[in-house]
Design a protein around this motif. Structure first.
Motif, PDB file in Angstrom:
ATOM      1  N   THR A  96       1.146  -1.257  -0.046  1.00  0.00           N
ATOM      2  CA  THR A  96       0.102   0.007   0.116  1.00  0.00           C
ATOM      3  C   THR A  96       0.432   1.360  -0.020  1.00  0.00           C
ATOM      4  OG1 THR A  96      -1.869  -1.170   1.377  1.00  0.00           O
ATOM      5  CG2 THR A  96      -1.699   1.379   1.756  1.00  0.00           C
ATOM      6  N   GLY A  97       1.900   1.371   0.910  1.00  0.00           N
ATOM      7  CA  GLY A  97       3.093   2.406   1.425  1.00  0.00           C
ATOM      8  C   GLY A  97       3.581   2.250  -0.531  1.00  0.00           C
ATOM      9  N   PHE A  98       3.592   1.443  -1.189  1.00  0.00           N
ATOM     10  CA  PHE A  98       4.032   1.354  -2.382  1.00  0.00           C
ATOM     11  C   PHE A  98       3.373   2.511  -3.120  1.00  0.00           C
ATOM     12  CE2 PHE A  98       6.566  -0.429  -5.855  1.00  0.00           C
ATOM     13  CZ  PHE A  98       7.940   0.068  -6.095  1.00  0.00           C
ATOM     14  N   GLY A  99       2.208   1.391  -3.301  1.00  0.00           N
ATOM     15  CA  GLY A  99       1.463   2.148  -4.161  1.00  0.00           C
ATOM     16  C   GLY A  99       1.093   3.693  -4.757  1.00  0.00           C
ATOM     17  N   HIS A 100       1.213   4.209  -2.387  1.00  0.00           N
ATOM     18  CA  HIS A 100       0.865   5.652  -2.864  1.00  0.00           C
ATOM     19  C   HIS A 100       2.181   6.788  -2.852  1.00  0.00           C
ATOM     20  CE1 HIS A 100      -2.807   4.919   1.330  1.00  0.00           C
ATOM     21  NE2 HIS A 100      -2.359   4.494  -0.056  1.00  0.00           N
ATOM     22  N   LEU A 101       3.605   6.212  -2.922  1.00  0.00           N
ATOM     23  CA  LEU A 101       4.567   6.871  -3.259  1.00  0.00           C
ATOM     24  C   LEU A 101       4.373   6.873  -5.135  1.00  0.00           C
ATOM     25  CD1 LEU A 101       7.445   5.454  -0.909  1.00  0.00           C
ATOM     26  CD2 LEU A 101       6.469   7.188  -1.466  1.00  0.00           C
ATOM     27  N   LEU A 118       0.478   0.812 -13.542  1.00  0.00           N
ATOM     28  CA  LEU A 118       1.670   0.162 -12.544  1.00  0.00           C
ATOM     29  C   LEU A 118       1.316  -0.204 -11.092  1.00  0.00           C
ATOM     30  CD1 LEU A 118       4.957   2.388 -13.173  1.00  0.00           C
ATOM     31  CD2 LEU A 118       4.815   0.158 -13.500  1.00  0.00           C
ATOM     32  N   ILE A 119      -0.015   0.783 -10.968  1.00  0.00           N
ATOM     33  CA  ILE A 119      -0.225   1.340  -9.725  1.00  0.00           C
ATOM     34  C   ILE A 119      -1.806  -0.752  -9.999  1.00  0.00           C
ATOM     35  CG2 ILE A 119      -2.216   2.080  -8.393  1.00  0.00           C
ATOM     36  CD1 ILE A 119      -0.584   4.506  -8.844  1.00  0.00           C
ATOM     37  N   ASP A 120      -2.291  -0.246 -10.373  1.00  0.00           N
ATOM     38  CA  ASP A 120      -3.399  -0.876 -10.805  1.00  0.00           C
ATOM     39  C   ASP A 120      -3.195  -2.632 -11.367  1.00  0.00           C
ATOM     40  OD1 ASP A 120      -5.085   1.118  -9.797  1.00  0.00           O
ATOM     41  OD2 ASP A 120      -5.152   1.448 -11.938  1.00  0.00           O
ATOM     42  N   GLY A 121      -2.284  -2.429 -12.002  1.00  0.00           N
ATOM     43  CA  GLY A 121      -1.946  -3.294 -12.980  1.00  0.00           C
ATOM     44  C   GLY A 121      -0.888  -4.472 -12.604  1.00  0.00           C
ATOM     45  N   VAL A 122       0.253  -4.014 -11.720  1.00  0.00           N
ATOM     46  CA  VAL A 122       1.694  -4.507 -10.568  1.00  0.00           C
ATOM     47  C   VAL A 122       1.230  -4.696  -9.818  1.00  0.00           C
ATOM     48  CG1 VAL A 122       3.891  -4.428 -10.727  1.00  0.00           C
ATOM     49  CG2 VAL A 122       2.501  -4.246 -12.873  1.00  0.00           C
ATOM     50  N   VAL A 123       1.410  -3.237  -9.017  1.00  0.00           N
ATOM     51  CA  VAL A 123       1.245  -3.238  -7.635  1.00  0.00           C
ATOM     52  C   VAL A 123      -0.140  -3.836  -6.633  1.00  0.00           C
ATOM     53  CG1 VAL A 123       1.576  -1.971  -5.287  1.00  0.00           C
ATOM     54  CG2 VAL A 123       2.488  -1.570  -7.373  1.00  0.00           C
ATOM     55  N   SER A 124      -1.204  -3.162  -7.387  1.00  0.00           N
ATOM     56  CA  SER A 124      -2.264  -4.013  -6.503  1.00  0.00           C
ATOM     57  C   SER A 124      -2.650  -4.998  -6.571  1.00  0.00           C
ATOM     58  CB  SER A 124      -3.558  -2.823  -7.226  1.00  0.00           C
ATOM     59  OG  SER A 124      -3.768  -1.213  -7.039  1.00  0.00           O
ATOM     60  N   GLY A 125      -2.523  -5.539  -8.363  1.00  0.00           N
ATOM     61  CA  GLY A 125      -3.077  -6.704  -8.323  1.00  0.00           C
ATOM     62  C   GLY A 125      -2.012  -7.891  -8.350  1.00  0.00           C
ATOM     63  N   SER A 169      -6.524   4.282  -2.055  1.00  0.00           N
ATOM     64  CA  SER A 169      -5.857   3.805  -0.792  1.00  0.00           C
ATOM     65  C   SER A 169      -6.876   2.417   0.364  1.00  0.00           C
ATOM     66  CB  SER A 169      -6.024   4.811   0.656  1.00  0.00           C
ATOM     67  OG  SER A 169      -7.369   5.557   0.756  1.00  0.00           O
ATOM     68  N   GLN A 170      -8.134   2.403  -0.547  1.00  0.00           N
ATOM     69  CA  GLN A 170      -8.678   1.310   0.260  1.00  0.00           C
ATOM     70  C   GLN A 170      -8.243   0.267  -0.017  1.00  0.00           C
ATOM     71  OE1 GLN A 170     -13.080   1.910  -1.216  1.00  0.00           O
ATOM     72  NE2 GLN A 170     -13.260   2.948   0.958  1.00  0.00           N
ATOM     73  N   GLY A 171      -8.115  -0.719   1.427  1.00  0.00           N
ATOM     74  CA  GLY A 171      -7.912  -2.513   0.929  1.00  0.00           C
ATOM     75  C   GLY A 171      -8.959  -3.004   0.652  1.00  0.00           C
ATOM     76  N   LEU A 172      -8.714  -4.255  -0.339  1.00  0.00           N
ATOM     77  CA  LEU A 172      -9.678  -4.951  -1.153  1.00  0.00           C
ATOM     78  C   LEU A 172     -10.184  -5.222  -0.480  1.00  0.00           C
ATOM     79  CD1 LEU A 172     -10.271  -6.298  -4.143  1.00  0.00           C
ATOM     80  CD2 LEU A 172      -8.677  -8.269  -3.428  1.00  0.00           C
ATOM     81  N   ARG A 173     -10.140  -5.703   1.154  1.00  0.00           N
ATOM     82  CA  ARG A 173     -11.027  -6.287   2.168  1.00  0.00           C
ATOM     83  C   ARG A 173     -12.615  -4.946   2.060  1.00  0.00           C
ATOM     84  NH1 ARG A 173      -7.675  -9.498   6.521  1.00  0.00           N
ATOM     85  NH2 ARG A 173      -6.838 -10.951   5.102  1.00  0.00           N
TER      86      ARG A 173
END
Length: 464
Positions: free
Chosen positions: A105-110, A124-131, A390-394
């Motif tokens: 999550t922190g890396f995604g915010h950066l 990068l955020i939606d395809g790599v980090v989040s996935g 910032s919202q988690g998947l859960r």
């Protein structure tokens, strides 16, 4: 002369008598057996005269086995061990999971603060980090599972569990030897199916590899952990030793095992009917586990999981990101208008009776490559559509789903076969495509009907 006549008469009398027949010789094969038996008896007499043996019936192994292999205490102990493992999966792995989730999550915010709002940032955020991150955070739970499996195997308990489960296996026409491939399938169905080569009876072997995919493999664990963590409350019993989350996970494992046993009974009374083979197994003595060996096994499994996350899961996520991001008209209203959204909308009528919408439908399609891909798929879909990353998947799932829908989805995954690698190894082990096609159709039809029954019954009872 008189003497000559008497001599002639005596000679004739002797010649007229029938001489006794010569003794018959035994056939060569019987003579060989007799000689071999005589040698064995002689060797036994020599061995008995020069050796002394003492049978220790009061060793630690014997004393423990009186309890571990007891007809009543043995199964109860096995159930207690399983409960400890499942409770540890949630309680023991939670700190490490929280740390990994915080890291991703922190890396995604950066990335969100560094990069402008364009396709590259979304990629990068939606395809790599989040996935990929949505799947990698479940690595601690998988390592806890493998730790206990290795611990039980190296202490000698797993062989005794097979002896205990032989009573269950015999009830469905199998033998205790089938239990070991099924245990291997808790890690992955592929090595479990390959382990069926140790079963001599071909019909027993086919029946065992047929039911092996029902075992809850490590690829299903991220799906269960995500949904259980989002919808099952943190309530505990016995002074915090056992909670609802562990009981729910145990129920899903038991559902898969019960379906496997029912399927085996069906097969062994119809197309794979055969005489039951006797179960003979060497039970090793109890021994202290080698910590180094257990750690090496956990390291090997973690490498396999991360390699899978960096290849299959990443590849599917990148393809999915493209499908949910394009086409990009100027006034695009929703991800529903993307290529992936159109596919999901097309299959939605077929899965709507299960409580699933088009987003879950896209996840089910992507999970055909690997079961755990649905986690990264949902992360990609919801994070692409949500403006607040910032919202988690859960938290997102708690807004998008109901507990009944989550239960229906877990039941579907408990019975469905969504792994191309499993189908490929079944094809290789059986020699033709008939068995993998039959297994695929049977398991997915059972998953659909079971999920349909759970969701519709829940709605009828007012839980929808």
């Amino acid at each position: 002369s008189g003497e000559g006549v008497e001599a002639v008469l005596a000679h004739l009398a002797r010649a007229s008598r029938k001489s006794p027949p010569p003794p018959r010789r035994a056939p060569p094969a019987l003579e060989s057996v007799a000689r071999s038996t005589a040698r064995q008896n002689q060797a036994g007499r020599i061995h008995a005269s020069v050796t002394k043996s003492r049978v220790n019936t009061h060793s630690l192994t014997d004393r423990l086995d009186r309890f571990v292999l007891h007809p009543v205490a043995g199964p109860l102990l096995f159930l207690a061990v399983v409960l400890v493992v499942f409770q540890s999966i949630f309680s023991g792995a939670k700190p490490a999971m929280d740390g990994l989730e915080w890291l991703f999550t922190g890396f995604g915010h950066l990335l969100q603060s560094w990069l402008p709002d364009n396709l590259l940032r979304s990629f990068l955020i939606d395809g790599v980090v989040s996935g990929v991150g949505a799947v990698v955070v479940f690595l601690p739970q998988i390592l806890v599972l493998f730790f206990f499996i290795a611990l039980l195997e190296h202490t000698g308990y797993m062989a005794r569990a097979a002896m205990v489960m032989d009573r269950v296996m015999s009830g469905v026409g199998l033998q205790g030897k089938s239990f070991l491939p099924l245990v291997s399938s808790f890690a992955c169905a592929v090595p479990g199916i390959m382990a069926t080569r140790t079963i001599e009876n071909r019909r027993d072997r086919i029946a065992t590899l047929f039911i092996a995919p029902f075992m809850t493999c490590s690829a299903r664990l991220p799906v269960y952990a995500l949904l259980i963590g989002a919808f099952v409350p943190d309530r505990y019993f016995f002074h915090g030793l056992l909670g609802w989350k562990a009981l729910t996970l145990l129920g899903l494992y038991f559902a898969g095992f019960a379906a496997a046993m029912a399927t085996a009974a069906l097969l062994k009374t119809t197309i794979l009917k055969s005489d039951r083979m006797p179960f003979v197994m060497e039970v090793p003595p109890y021994r202290a586990p080698a910590i180094k060996t257990i750690l090496l096994l956990m390291w090997d499994r973690s490498r396999m999981f991360l390699r899978r996350a960096g290849t299959i899961i990443l590849g599917v996520n990148l393809l999915l990101w493209f499908l949910v991001s394009f086409p990009q008209p100027e006034a695009k209203a929703s991800i529903r208008d993307s290529y992936a959204g159109k596919v999901g909308v097309y299959i939605e009528p077929a899965i709507k009776p299960l409580g699933f919408d088009w987003k879950i439908g896209v996840g089910l399609l992507s999970a055909q490559a690997a079961r755990e891909v649905i986690v990264s798929t949902l992360a990609t879909i919801y994070h692409v559509e949500e403006s607040d990353h910032s919202q988690g998947l859960r938290a997102v799932l708690q807004k998008e789903m109901t507990p009944l829908i989550a239960l229906s989805l877990m039941i579907f995954f408990a019975f469905s076969l969504q792994c191309t690698s499993t189908l490929a190894v079944i094809r290789r082990e059986t020699g033709h495509w008939g068995w993998p096609v039959l297994i695929f159709v049977y398991m997915n039809l059972l998953a659909y009907l079971s999920s349909l029954a759970v969701f519709q019954a829940g709605r009828a009872l007012g839980f929808g």
